[in-house]
Scaffold this motif. Structure first.
Motif, mmCIF file in Angstrom:
data_model
loop_
_atom_site.group_PDB
_atom_site.id
_atom_site.type_symbol
_atom_site.label_atom_id
_atom_site.label_comp_id
_atom_site.label_asym_id
_atom_site.label_seq_id
_atom_site.Cartn_x
_atom_site.Cartn_y
_atom_site.Cartn_z
ATOM 1 N N ARG A 196 44.723 41.990 35.074
ATOM 2 C CA ARG A 196 45.914 42.799 34.833
ATOM 3 C C ARG A 196 47.016 41.950 34.200
ATOM 4 N NH1 ARG A 196 50.572 44.531 36.046
ATOM 5 N NH2 ARG A 196 51.065 43.118 37.712
ATOM 6 N N ALA A 197 47.230 40.743 34.711
ATOM 7 C CA ALA A 197 48.279 39.861 34.183
ATOM 8 C C ALA A 197 47.998 39.457 32.735
ATOM 9 C CB ALA A 197 48.406 38.620 35.062
ATOM 10 N N LEU A 198 46.748 39.160 32.405
ATOM 11 C CA LEU A 198 46.394 38.809 31.026
ATOM 12 C C LEU A 198 46.670 39.975 30.083
ATOM 13 C CD1 LEU A 198 42.999 36.995 31.643
ATOM 14 C CD2 LEU A 198 45.060 35.950 30.686
ATOM 15 N N GLY A 204 49.485 40.548 26.978
ATOM 16 C CA GLY A 204 49.024 40.765 25.622
ATOM 17 C C GLY A 204 49.359 42.113 25.019
ATOM 18 N N LEU A 205 49.839 43.051 25.838
ATOM 19 C CA LEU A 205 50.142 44.402 25.360
ATOM 20 C C LEU A 205 51.585 44.764 25.690
ATOM 21 C CD1 LEU A 205 46.885 46.129 26.635
ATOM 22 C CD2 LEU A 205 47.450 45.652 24.244
ATOM 23 N N SER A 206 52.202 45.538 24.815
ATOM 24 C CA SER A 206 53.596 45.950 25.015
ATOM 25 C C SER A 206 53.705 47.052 26.054
ATOM 26 C CB SER A 206 54.178 46.478 23.702
ATOM 27 O OG SER A 206 54.073 45.529 22.692
ATOM 28 N N HIS A 243 32.430 42.453 37.629
ATOM 29 C CA HIS A 243 32.388 43.756 36.945
ATOM 30 C C HIS A 243 33.666 44.513 37.279
ATOM 31 C CE1 HIS A 243 28.187 42.538 37.606
ATOM 32 N NE2 HIS A 243 28.010 43.004 36.380
ATOM 33 N N PHE A 244 34.332 45.007 36.246
ATOM 34 C CA PHE A 244 35.641 45.633 36.446
ATOM 35 C C PHE A 244 35.747 46.950 35.692
ATOM 36 C CE2 PHE A 244 36.149 41.115 36.990
ATOM 37 C CZ PHE A 244 36.921 41.026 38.126
ATOM 38 N N GLN A 245 36.654 47.787 36.182
ATOM 39 C CA GLN A 245 37.069 48.996 35.479
ATOM 40 C C GLN A 245 38.578 48.910 35.321
ATOM 41 O OE1 GLN A 245 35.411 50.091 38.741
ATOM 42 N NE2 GLN A 245 33.521 49.509 37.741
ATOM 43 N N ALA A 246 39.042 49.292 34.132
ATOM 44 C CA ALA A 246 40.475 49.229 33.851
ATOM 45 C C ALA A 246 40.941 50.524 33.208
ATOM 46 C CB ALA A 246 40.786 48.054 32.927
ATOM 47 N N ARG A 247 42.137 50.940 33.589
ATOM 48 C CA ARG A 247 42.841 52.044 32.925
ATOM 49 C C ARG A 247 44.098 51.416 32.342
ATOM 50 N NH1 ARG A 247 46.934 55.833 33.853
ATOM 51 N NH2 ARG A 247 46.488 57.914 33.000
ATOM 52 N N ILE A 248 44.205 51.477 31.017
ATOM 53 C CA ILE A 248 45.267 50.772 30.309
ATOM 54 C C ILE A 248 46.046 51.770 29.467
ATOM 55 C CG2 ILE A 248 45.784 48.867 28.735
ATOM 56 C CD1 ILE A 248 42.755 47.997 29.355
ATOM 57 N N ILE A 283 41.997 40.015 23.895
ATOM 58 C CA ILE A 283 42.869 39.406 24.906
ATOM 59 C C ILE A 283 42.038 38.682 25.968
ATOM 60 C CG2 ILE A 283 44.507 39.900 26.777
ATOM 61 C CD1 ILE A 283 45.507 42.264 24.967
ATOM 62 N N LEU A 284 40.891 39.259 26.316
ATOM 63 C CA LEU A 284 40.048 38.721 27.396
ATOM 64 C C LEU A 284 38.916 37.825 26.880
ATOM 65 C CD1 LEU A 284 39.738 41.992 29.497
ATOM 66 C CD2 LEU A 284 41.320 40.084 29.875
ATOM 67 N N ARG A 285 38.843 37.625 25.556
ATOM 68 C CA ARG A 285 37.690 36.968 24.922
ATOM 69 C C ARG A 285 37.269 35.660 25.581
ATOM 70 N NH1 ARG A 285 34.418 39.068 22.605
ATOM 71 N NH2 ARG A 285 35.785 40.135 21.177
ATOM 72 N N SER A 286 38.184 34.742 25.843
ATOM 73 C CA SER A 286 37.776 33.437 26.380
ATOM 74 C C SER A 286 37.131 33.576 27.758
ATOM 75 C CB SER A 286 38.960 32.468 26.433
ATOM 76 O OG SER A 286 39.931 32.910 27.360
ATOM 77 N N HIS A 287 37.574 34.546 28.532
ATOM 78 C CA HIS A 287 36.998 34.755 29.860
ATOM 79 C C HIS A 287 35.626 35.433 29.775
ATOM 80 C CE1 HIS A 287 40.722 33.466 31.702
ATOM 81 N NE2 HIS A 287 41.344 34.204 30.801
ATOM 82 N N ILE A 288 35.461 36.289 28.768
ATOM 83 C CA ILE A 288 34.163 36.931 28.548
ATOM 84 C C ILE A 288 33.172 35.896 28.003
ATOM 85 C CG2 ILE A 288 32.931 38.662 27.161
ATOM 86 C CD1 ILE A 288 35.583 40.352 27.307
ATOM 87 N N ASP A 289 33.599 35.116 27.015
ATOM 88 C CA ASP A 289 32.715 34.119 26.407
ATOM 89 C C ASP A 289 32.244 33.068 27.408
ATOM 90 O OD1 ASP A 289 32.929 35.444 23.999
ATOM 91 O OD2 ASP A 289 34.304 33.984 23.089
ATOM 92 N N SER A 290 33.097 32.723 28.351
ATOM 93 C CA SER A 290 32.723 31.726 29.360
ATOM 94 C C SER A 290 31.972 32.361 30.532
ATOM 95 C CB SER A 290 33.961 31.002 29.874
ATOM 96 O OG SER A 290 34.791 31.905 30.601
ATOM 97 N N ASP A 291 31.777 33.685 30.478
ATOM 98 C CA ASP A 291 31.071 34.464 31.499
ATOM 99 C C ASP A 291 31.786 34.467 32.851
ATOM 100 O OD1 ASP A 291 28.987 36.302 31.921
ATOM 101 O OD2 ASP A 291 27.821 34.803 33.020
ATOM 102 N N VAL A 292 33.065 34.096 32.860
ATOM 103 C CA VAL A 292 33.867 34.257 34.075
ATOM 104 C C VAL A 292 34.069 35.757 34.321
ATOM 105 C CG1 VAL A 292 36.134 33.848 35.112
ATOM 106 C CG2 VAL A 292 35.001 32.037 33.812
#
Length: 81
Positions: free
Chosen positions: A8-10, A14-16, A28-33, A53-62
């Motif tokens: 949520r903080a990331l 990254g979004l206005s 595994h997550f679900q988000a409503r943005i 916005i989440l790319r580095s965390h996805i790429d590192s499989d975190v």
């Protein structure tokens, strides 16, 4: 492993003016943005914005998986009616 609050903080950074709800189990997550940044953008572009916005965390499989609903403020307001 990530906490929903960290995602949520990331996204908030990254979004206005975003309203973000995230639930999940650590991988595994679900988000409503809801963000005005999504105005006039097709769904694929909205999702790509979030993934970027989440790319580095996805790429590192975190962050293994996230499903999302991306709405403009007007779309979110219409759901409330």
């Amino acid at each position: 492993m990530m906490e929903p609050e960290a995602i949520r903080a990331l996204l908030q950074a990254g979004l206005s003016d975003a309203e973000i709800e995230v639930i999940g189990d650590g991988r595994h997550f679900q988000a409503r943005i809801v963000s005005p940044d999504f105005e006039d953008l097709p769904l694929l572009r909205r999702h790509r914005m979030v993934y970027d916005i989440l790319r580095s965390h996805i790429d590192s499989d975190v962050l293994h998986a996230i499903s999302m609903r991306t709405l403009t403020p007007a779309q979110a307001a219409a759901e409330q009616d």
